[in-house]
Design a protein around this motif. Structure first.
Motif, PDB file in Angstrom:
ATOM      1  N   GLU A 811     -17.771  13.414  -1.002  1.00 12.96           N
ATOM      2  CA  GLU A 811     -18.393  13.221   0.308  1.00 12.96           C
ATOM      3  C   GLU A 811     -19.869  13.622   0.319  1.00 12.96           C
ATOM      4  O   GLU A 811     -20.580  13.363   1.292  1.00 12.96           O
ATOM      5  N   PRO A 827     -18.383   7.064   0.937  1.00 15.01           N
ATOM      6  CA  PRO A 827     -17.419   8.180   0.996  1.00 15.01           C
ATOM      7  C   PRO A 827     -17.207   8.702   2.400  1.00 15.01           C
ATOM      8  O   PRO A 827     -16.109   9.152   2.736  1.00 15.01           O
ATOM      9  N   TRP A 828     -18.221   8.658   3.245  1.00 14.82           N
ATOM     10  CA  TRP A 828     -18.081   9.147   4.620  1.00 14.82           C
ATOM     11  C   TRP A 828     -17.330   8.158   5.499  1.00 14.82           C
ATOM     12  O   TRP A 828     -17.100   8.415   6.691  1.00 14.82           O
TER      13      TRP A 828
END
Length: 1023
Positions: A811, A827-828
């Motif tokens: 993240e 990733p977020w």
């Protein structure tokens, strides 16, 4: 010459042997050129003189000519003999060199012809197989659904004033030369010629066309003391919009690239193209936003079309088209392959010398890329399509027609694409043509000039006086030639034709407008040779009082030059060896001048359309003289040609050109993807700001903390849970992008270091680079202000596996760019792939059709069947990956791309993992294009990005080094790269791609610790 008789004998013996060989080979009893010359002169023949006049001139060796001049000026007998002997040897070596080059060229052409035929055969075979299956409905072999292939209507709708497309934004690009709207310095150098005038007038004409809101002409900004200050102005208005026109006009936008205070010739501009692309992209995005606020309800108004002129601007337009997903149009103006073949035929320069001097292979690749990306190529003549574009890998006229027919039938093309060639002759601005002059002859100058050559009227154009001062009898018809002093313009043959025809000399004068000059000695070599030869021929034929050759003229005075020739009932001639189009012929016709023109190139179409002149063989000086004599002596024929030219000239107006142009662009846009790039809106009060300190602390713990075997950190985990709890509470409607806003970052750090060992496995340097770069970011700026993006040639699965061993969380990255730029993951956003990006890059992606073709074409001759095999685990919807067996030989990127182009496939090819993996991705997918995409989506300028690379890497490594972004090279991080499989032996070199001494690039020594990286960032003014 008594002391040099042995020289004459030596040369004569060579000539006799050559003469005998020629006669033997011809199989006919005839006089050789040598013997004909002796018979013609009928006097003592000098073989030395013959060699200089015939052999040297035929080789076009100005250096030898200068040597001969020195020989003639030498009085010392021994020194003169030595020089003559040296000259003989030089001629002999030159002859051998020419034969060797000719042989190599023939071999190369034969090999290329075979490859093209094989590519055409493969494509035809595949398409014919599909044709058999089309007879049965619902054939399962058709891999592309027919419904997805839009039908091209055969009836193209012509553009009209009530066209429903309004508020169009058009971008034209002409990168090199000196471009400005007024007082253009045409002919100042080889880069500032007809193309400059063409693009400026096209921009003005398009801006005056109903439905077009704004036209931007992008060119290079030049703030050099060598040129006028106006070329350094960022913006110049070309046309002021009239009230109620619904347009905001046309503008020249100057983009800085390369050395700011230096004029750079086009051959040296290639390494600076990425910088120009980035600057142009920034301007277009800002303009799209501004225009959207004005006319599109706040939505960005993206360009209707991006049009590149010449090879360099064509490459720029291709990259911009890919970054913005808008249609691209290309106009070649003059083509590299055609020039390359001509230079080889001359025999003066080898292939290597031509490449070094003209960067010809780099230019050809730019043109090929333009063909890959262009929806349409605008040509001036049919000859340009058949004889020039037909030389390129990316275009085959037979395959193009076959694919066009299949699209019209709604049938799959099996992933093959071929750009459409259209003939749209350049327009002309007739606004300054005096209609009275054009319709009423006023054929002679008696009303203006008395018999004593005194001017009867005042306020005559100064250029008239400048020309007429050369003539003994200015009342005679004027034969006008207007061109650069270039050998290809063939002015010397015209002068010989005029000088040797006594009847023509008695009936007419000759005016030669050959650019501007102060001192012939200070001009370029080719120009000085032409002008010196002109002066010598005038003296040889005693043409004083019959030929005008003024030193200076302004561009604004060219219309007056045409008017003067028309008033004398004169003729305009263009005797060029090859003329791509011939704009001066149209200009001359607009002023009522009949024309004589070369039969090679564009003039064929012009004379056919205007019906106002005669075509000639530019090598036949008798034909030139006869054509001129016909028009000058036969007043009825002259009047008929004049009338036809004025009647048909409207076909070449800018109004007609723009109607045809916009009609074709609208037609080709039907085949272009309709998806458009959206710019992410940044929330005014993002919750992430209040969490920056907590996030910074979490990341520091994860970087500096002790790594556990299970991949978790106690402190980091507790801190992360706290962050997640706060963010979940703060989010609304499940929209996580409101919380995480990459667009608010001050900088983006992109980790593109290709850390692989000789087996293609990720090395420990990969983890060390990530850790140290993140530490350095914290030391320099603070982690909350910096976003991190991992950019790799590996698949997302391989990337995640490599990150498992890193002391960071997934993240911590704002994005992962995988498979050589064909996929982007966030990733977020729970590692969701960016489907908009996949749609963005799918243009011309051949998909399954190229999947089995690549291994077959990538193998070298004699290679084993398993040298290249598909690696299914790394494949994705937009990327096909292939493993290369260790030790196996494969085609290089340049060669494989060349083979795919010949078969109609448009792809981007990247070798990665120490050259043991080949990724085949869409044409517009690449790591650098992914950066540009994110720059637009997140609203972060490319100058705020820092790219971290090693000293080598994947075969797309070079593309990461140039542009407006900063580059930090970490020495010692990459053990094995893939660069050996990039360029072919005959291709261009790295120095043609990567600029030297760039101020945006710096190095970190081999230990690449965080402190060293932080110090290097300060060198790049990042702190």
């Amino acid at each position: 010459m008594a002391g040099n008789e042995w020289i004459n004998g030596y040369l004569e013996a060579i000539l006799d042997v050559g003469s005998g060989k020629r006669e033997k080979n011809d199989g006919k009893l005839k006089l050789s050129k040598f013997e004909e010359t002796k018979a013609k002169e009928g006097k003592l023949f000098s073989p030395t003189k013959y060699f200089v006049e015939e052999v040297i001139n035929s080789f076009d060796e100005s250096d030898l000519h200068r040597t001969w001049v020195k020989v003639i000026a030498t009085r010392n007998t021994r020194e003169r003999s030595n020089r003559l002997e040296n000259m003989c040897w030089r001629i002999w070596h030159l002859a051998r060199k020419k034969k060797q080059i000719a042989w190599e060229d023939a071999q190369r052409l034969a090999k290329r012809r075979l490859e093209r035929e094989q590519g055409r055969h493969d494509a035809a075979e595949d398409l014919s197989e599909l044709s058999e299956g089309e007879k049965e409905k619902g054939d399962a072999n058709v891999s592309e659904p027919i419904k997805e292939i839009q039908r091209i209507n055969s009836d193209m709708q012509m553009w009209s004033d009530d066209h429903n497309s309004g508020n169009l934004y058009i971008v034209l690009i002409s990168m090199h030369g000196l471009v400005r709207g007024d007082n253009m310095e045409l002919g100042r150098d080889s880069d500032t010629g007809g193309q400059v005038k063409y693009v400026v007038e096209l921009a003005r004409a398009l801006a005056n066309t109903k439905g077009v809101y704004r036209v931007d002409l992008l060119t290079r900004q030049i703030a050099s003391p060598e040129v006028d200050y106006s070329y350094g102005e960022p913006i110049e208005m070309l046309s002021c919009p009239s009230n109620g026109s619904g347009s905001c006009g046309a503008y020249i936008i100057r983009i800085p690239c390369g050395a700011r205070h230096k004029y750079i010739p086009k051959e040296s501009l290639w390494p600076h193209i990425p910088e120009f692309v980035d600057g142009a992209l920034s301007h277009i995005v800002n303009m799209a936003r501004a225009l959207g606020e004005q006319v599109n309800g706040g939505k960005p108004t993206w360009p209707y079309v991006i049009h590149g002129h010449y090879a360099d601007a064509g490459e720029v337009a291709a990259h911009l088209s890919g970054a913005l997903n808008v249609p691209m149009v290309l106009t070649g103006h003059s083509l590299g392959r055609n020039k390359f073949e001509q230079l080889l035929k001359q025999g003066r320069l080898s292939k290597e010398d031509i490449n070094v001097t003209y960067k010809i292979m780099r230019r050809i690749e730019g043109e090929e890329l333009g063909l890959d990306a262009a929806e349409m190529v605008v040509t001036s003549t049919r000859q340009e399509i058949d004889e020039q574009w037909g030389l390129y890998d990316g275009f085959d006229i037979k395959l193009e027609r076959k694919l066009r027919v299949r699209r019209q039938r709604g049938v799959s093309c099996l992933g093959r694409y071929m750009t459409r060639m259209v003939v749209i002759p350049p327009g002309m601005d007739f606004s300054y043509v005096n209609t009275q002059d054009s319709l009423e002859g006023e054929g002679d100058l008696k009303s203006l000039i008395g018999s004593d050559r005194t001017l009867k009227k005042r306020h005559l154009p100064p250029i008239w006086s400048e020309i007429m001062r050369f003539f003994t009898n200015p009342h005679k018809p004027t034969i006008l030639a207007l061109s650069r002093p270039d050998p290809k313009k063939n002015v010397t043959t015209l002068l010989k034709a005029f000088g040797e025809n006594q009847q023509l000399r008695e009936l007419a004068n000759l005016t030669l407008i050959l650019g501007n000059r102060d001192d012939i000695e200070e001009m370029s070599n080719s120009s000085s040779v032409v002008l010196t030869t002109v002066l010598k021929l005038i003296d040889k034929y005693d043409l004083y009082g019959q030929v005008a050759y003024p030193k200076h003229h302004k561009q604004s005075e060219v219309p007056e030059i045409y008017r003067l020739a028309a008033k004398t009932k004169g003729v305009f001639i263009n005797p060029a060896l090859v003329e791509p189009f011939g704009l001066t012929l149209i200009e001359a016709a607009a002023y009522g001048l009949p024309i004589v023109a070369t039969k090679n190139g564009g003039p064929v179409d012009i004379v056919k359309a205007l019906n106002n002149g005669i075509l000639i063989d530019p090598h036949d000086q008798n034909a030139i003289a006869d054509a001129l004599l016909k028009l000058v002596a036969d007043k009825n024929m002259w009047s008929e040609c004049r009338k036809n030219g004025l009647k048909n000239i409207h076909r070449f107006s800018w109004t007609e050109h723009c109607r045809n142009y916009l009609s074709h662009v609208e037609h080709c846009r039907n085949r272009h993807p309709t998806t458009r790039l959206e710019i992410m809106k940044i929330p005014e009060e993002p919750m992430s700001d209040s969490l920056k300190d907590v996030e910074d602390l979490s990341l520091r713990f994860s970087v500096d903390g002790d790594f556990k075997l299970n991949g978790e950190l106690d402190a980091a985990t507790r801190q992360k849970k706290l962050i997640e709890a706060i963010t979940q509470k703060a989010s609304f409607n499940g929209n996580t992008s409101v919380i995480h806003s990459p667009g608010r970052r001050q900088m983006l750090f992109l980790l593109t270091v290709d850390c692989y060992d000789s087996n293609g496995n990720t090395t420990e340097n990969f983890q060390a680079v990530i850790k140290n770069v993140m530490k350095a970011a914290g030391l320099s700026l603070g982690l909350g202000k910096v976003g991190f993006i991992l950019v790799t040639g590996s698949s997302v699965g391989e990337t995640m596996e490599a990150l498992r061993c890193c002391p960071v969380n997934i993240e911590d990255f704002d994005a992962l760019i995988c498979n050589s730029g064909s996929q982007i993951y966030y990733p977020w956003k729970n590692m969701v792939a960016d489907t908009d990006y996949e749609a963005h890059v799918e243009y011309r992606w051949p998909g399954e059709n190229v999947r089995s073709m690549v291994p077959r074409l990538a193998r070298v001759e004699g290679g084993a069947g398993d040298d290249i095999s598909e690696y299914a685990d790394a494949c994705s919807l937009r990327c096909y990956s292939y493993n290369i067996k260790p030790g196996a030989k494969t085609q290089k990127v340049d060669d494989l791309r060349h083979k795919l182009r010949m078969r109609g496939f448009r792809c981007n090819l990247v070798f990665t993992r120490a050259a043991l993996r080949l990724n085949v991705v869409p044409l517009f997918a690449s790591r650098i294009q992914a950066l540009r995409y994110l720059s637009i989506r997140w609203g972060i300028d490319l100058s705020k990005m820092v790219v971290f690379v090693g000293e080598r890497g994947d075969t797309d490594y070079e593309s990461l080094l140039a542009g407006v972004h900063k580059v930090l090279i970490l020495r010692g991080t990459v053990v094995c790269g893939s660069e050996k499989l990039l360029h072919s032996e005959d291709g261009f070199k790295s120095e043609d791609v990567v600029p030297e001494d760039s101020t945006t690039v710096t190095y970190v020594e081999e230990n690449f610790e965080a402190q060293d990286i932080s110090a290097a960032l300060k060198v790049l003014q990042i702190k």
